[in-house]
Motif scaffolding. Structure first.
Motif, PDB file in Angstrom:
ATOM      1  N   GLY A  58       0.811  -1.214   0.000  1.00 50.65           N
ATOM      2  CA  GLY A  58       0.000   0.000   0.000  1.00 50.65           C
ATOM      3  C   GLY A  58       0.842   1.259   0.000  1.00 50.65           C
ATOM      4  N   PHE A  59       2.162   1.099   0.200  1.00 47.43           N
ATOM      5  CA  PHE A  59       3.085   2.242   0.207  1.00 47.43           C
ATOM      6  C   PHE A  59       4.008   2.230  -1.022  1.00 47.43           C
ATOM      7  CE2 PHE A  59       1.979   1.659   4.686  1.00 47.43           C
ATOM      8  CZ  PHE A  59       1.690   2.961   5.065  1.00 47.43           C
ATOM      9  N   GLN A  60       3.637   1.531  -2.070  1.00 43.29           N
ATOM     10  CA  GLN A  60       4.494   1.407  -3.252  1.00 43.29           C
ATOM     11  C   GLN A  60       4.922   2.791  -3.750  1.00 43.29           C
ATOM     12  OE1 GLN A  60       1.859  -0.462  -2.594  1.00 43.29           O
ATOM     13  NE2 GLN A  60       2.001  -2.488  -3.509  1.00 43.29           N
ATOM     14  N   THR A  61       6.233   2.955  -3.890  1.00 34.40           N
ATOM     15  CA  THR A  61       6.815   4.256  -4.238  1.00 34.40           C
ATOM     16  C   THR A  61       7.961   4.069  -5.222  1.00 34.40           C
ATOM     17  OG1 THR A  61       6.280   5.121  -2.026  1.00 34.40           O
ATOM     18  CG2 THR A  61       7.951   6.322  -3.296  1.00 34.40           C
ATOM     19  N   VAL A  62       8.032   4.953  -6.212  1.00 34.02           N
ATOM     20  CA  VAL A  62       9.182   5.004  -7.120  1.00 34.02           C
ATOM     21  C   VAL A  62       9.807   6.383  -7.001  1.00 34.02           C
ATOM     22  CG1 VAL A  62       9.886   5.097  -9.545  1.00 34.02           C
ATOM     23  CG2 VAL A  62       8.401   3.248  -8.751  1.00 34.02           C
ATOM     24  N   LEU A  63      11.121   6.421  -6.843  1.00 28.29           N
ATOM     25  CA  LEU A  63      11.877   7.664  -6.844  1.00 28.29           C
ATOM     26  C   LEU A  63      12.572   7.820  -8.188  1.00 28.29           C
ATOM     27  CD1 LEU A  63      13.735   7.434  -3.385  1.00 28.29           C
ATOM     28  CD2 LEU A  63      11.471   8.407  -3.851  1.00 28.29           C
ATOM     29  N   LYS A  64      12.441   8.988  -8.788  1.00 25.15           N
ATOM     30  CA  LYS A  64      13.198   9.338  -9.985  1.00 25.15           C
ATOM     31  C   LYS A  64      14.185  10.416  -9.579  1.00 25.15           C
ATOM     32  CE  LYS A  64      12.728  11.198 -14.681  1.00 25.15           C
ATOM     33  NZ  LYS A  64      11.779  11.780 -15.661  1.00 25.15           N
ATOM     34  N   ILE A  65      15.467  10.093  -9.664  1.00 21.63           N
ATOM     35  CA  ILE A  65      16.520  10.943  -9.125  1.00 21.63           C
ATOM     36  C   ILE A  65      17.353  11.513 -10.260  1.00 21.63           C
ATOM     37  CG2 ILE A  65      18.552  11.000  -7.632  1.00 21.63           C
ATOM     38  CD1 ILE A  65      17.279   8.463  -6.249  1.00 21.63           C
ATOM     39  N   ASP A  66      17.418  12.819 -10.328  1.00 22.05           N
ATOM     40  CA  ASP A  66      18.244  13.501 -11.319  1.00 22.05           C
ATOM     41  C   ASP A  66      19.627  13.708 -10.720  1.00 22.05           C
ATOM     42  OD1 ASP A  66      19.209  14.972 -13.420  1.00 22.05           O
ATOM     43  OD2 ASP A  66      18.230  16.834 -12.827  1.00 22.05           O
ATOM     44  N   ASP A  67      20.632  13.098 -11.351  1.00 22.50           N
ATOM     45  CA  ASP A  67      22.014  13.203 -10.880  1.00 22.50           C
ATOM     46  C   ASP A  67      22.775  14.126 -11.829  1.00 22.50           C
ATOM     47  OD1 ASP A  67      24.571  12.926  -9.961  1.00 22.50           O
ATOM     48  OD2 ASP A  67      24.651  10.747 -10.131  1.00 22.50           O
ATOM     49  N   PRO A  68      22.809  15.432 -11.548  1.00 22.81           N
ATOM     50  CA  PRO A  68      23.397  16.378 -12.499  1.00 22.81           C
ATOM     51  C   PRO A  68      24.892  16.181 -12.721  1.00 22.81           C
ATOM     52  CG  PRO A  68      22.936  17.456 -10.399  1.00 22.81           C
ATOM     53  CD  PRO A  68      22.315  16.096 -10.331  1.00 22.81           C
ATOM     54  N   ASP A  69      25.605  15.640 -11.742  1.00 21.45           N
ATOM     55  CA  ASP A  69      27.050  15.471 -11.882  1.00 21.45           C
ATOM     56  C   ASP A  69      27.413  14.442 -12.949  1.00 21.45           C
ATOM     57  OD1 ASP A  69      27.487  17.363  -9.923  1.00 21.45           O
ATOM     58  OD2 ASP A  69      27.607  15.892  -8.306  1.00 21.45           O
ATOM     59  N   SER A  70      26.577  13.402 -13.092  1.00 24.85           N
ATOM     60  CA  SER A  70      26.888  12.329 -14.048  1.00 24.85           C
ATOM     61  C   SER A  70      26.076  12.423 -15.335  1.00 24.85           C
ATOM     62  CB  SER A  70      26.625  10.966 -13.396  1.00 24.85           C
ATOM     63  OG  SER A  70      25.239  10.803 -13.165  1.00 24.85           O
ATOM     64  N   GLY A  71      25.083  13.289 -15.356  1.00 27.08           N
ATOM     65  CA  GLY A  71      24.248  13.413 -16.536  1.00 27.08           C
ATOM     66  C   GLY A  71      23.289  12.255 -16.723  1.00 27.08           C
TER      67      GLY A  71
END
Length: 401
Positions: A179-192
């Motif tokens: 019931g807590f299903q979560t996806v994180l989309k993480i922008d990593d600017p250092d690596s592009g």
């Protein structure tokens, strides 16, 4: 492919104030532009949180955006600790962290993740030690719970002339997290690059992929040796996904000391690898020589670095290592569908096995513990595909990078 419902935009600016310690002041000064966007996807079954900024900023935004969910998850986690250990959960957490030394390995191999956890702690209002303990699901199970817990299933196939490489998994975790299903989309600017992880609110990630076509899937191997030191599974997941090349991810797996017995399927643009890892060994598994695909559940098939508690259990039941404590039925679902004659495996075939319920028992691929099912297409334009629940009941959706 799906309709996005934007329900929250969080943008927080932290300013230095009187009474701050120098360290806290430094943290607040770097958190000037942190932000998060939270959406509901999959008919409201999946929280999708976009994060950017440095690790502390991302953690702070994560903690604030999912504050109520994190606090509820921690409440359920502590309830489980109390029921399992018959101890006060706060006292148990303090004792667990005192007799283990996982922080040293995190500081050695993944120091920036500690800043991300500090941000989650401050944003959610949950103390840091509890947030750190929240990352140690496998280590908690190894050190405090039944030796045969868990029921995940994973699959991977190499790139062919017609099809990209693909990795996939049913992630099975305790039902109180469902019931807590979560996806994180993480922008990593250092690596592009961008990273996408399936997770639980307040957690760094339990499986995922990045836009460099590096992915990781995990299956607990509680029969294998473990330790009170070494790098915990959560940090290994994020460590792999920070790599821009599969060969760097494989080197990372080989270099670190492993805190828990675990199978990792490491995906790349050309080939996938299934590695059985214990405190003392890293051993590859393939179903047969030169196999273009691999699969795994929760039973070691190559690594023989067994733990003392497991060997004692075998002895008490009069079983040999070859016999094991019981026969896994989920592995048969893969073996029956994918043989030496199998070629050109497509996503629909992978979905079919991940939905499999091949008999009436509980040990089926899509089972009561299945939190979500993920498929990672590691092509030039990588695809993150997820069913936020049991895949025999829940539709798959694709989330764009």
């Amino acid at each position: 492919m799906y309709k996005n419902l934007l329900i929250l935009f969080v943008s927080v600016v932290f300013l230095a104030c009187k009474g701050e310690s120098p360290k806290d002041k430094d943290l607040s000064m770097v958190a000037q532009n942190q932000s998060a966007q939270l959406e509901l996807l999959g008919d409201g079954k999946l929280r999708f949180l976009k994060l950017s900024g440095n690790p502390y900023e991302r953690g702070l935004a994560h903690g604030k955006a999912l504050k109520s969910e994190i606090q509820e998850v921690i409440h359920l986690f502590k309830k489980d600790i109390a029921e399992t250990t018959q101890e006060d959960p706060d006292a148990f957490i303090a004792k667990f962290l005192a007799v283990t030394d996982y922080k040293a390995a995190v500081e050695k191999w993944m120091p920036e993740s500690m800043m991300e956890l500090k941000g989650i702690s401050e944003g959610s209002g949950v103390d840091f030690e509890t947030i750190f303990m929240h990352q140690l699901g496998d280590e908690y199970w190894f050190n405090a719970k039944d030796v045969m817990a868990h029921s995940c299933s994973s699959f991977g196939v190499n790139k062919s002339a017609e099809l990209p490489s693909i990795t996939a998994q049913n992630m099975d975790i305790p039902e109180y997290y469902h019931g807590f299903q979560t996806v994180l989309k993480i922008d990593d600017p250092d690596s592009g690059k961008e990273i996408m992880v399936l997770t639980i609110p307040g957690h760094l990630g339990i499986t995922g992929m990045n836009t460099k076509s590096v992915s990781i899937n995990c299956n607990t191997l509680m029969q294998l040796d473990y330790g009170k030191t070494g790098l915990p599974v959560t940090f290994i997941v994020r460590g792999v996904l920070e790599k821009n090349k599969q060969e760097d991810a494989l080197a990372f797996i080989d270099e670190i000391t492993h805190a828990s017995g675990q199978n990792y399927i490491i995906g790349g643009p050309e080939k996938v690898y299934s590695l059985e890892c214990s405190a003392n060994q890293v051993v590859e598994f393939r179903p047969f020589e030169n196999s273009s695909f691999t699969y795994h559940t929760n039973h070691p098939m190559s690594n023989t670095d067994f733990s003392e508690p497991y060997l004692m259990q075998l002895e008490s039941y009069g079983k040999t290592v070859e016999e094991g404590l019981y026969e896994c039925q989920r592995i048969k679902s893969f073996q029956q569908r994918f043989t030496e004659q199998t070629s050109d495996i497509e996503i629909e075939e992978i979905k079919s096995v991940l939905r499999a319920r091949d008999h009436e028992g509980r040990d089926v691929v899509s089972n009561s513990n299945t939190y979500a099912s993920v498929i990672y297409e590691l092509s030039e334009q990588p695809k993150f595909i997820i069913a936020p629940g049991k895949p025999h009941e829940t539709d798959y959706i694709e989330i764009d990078f």
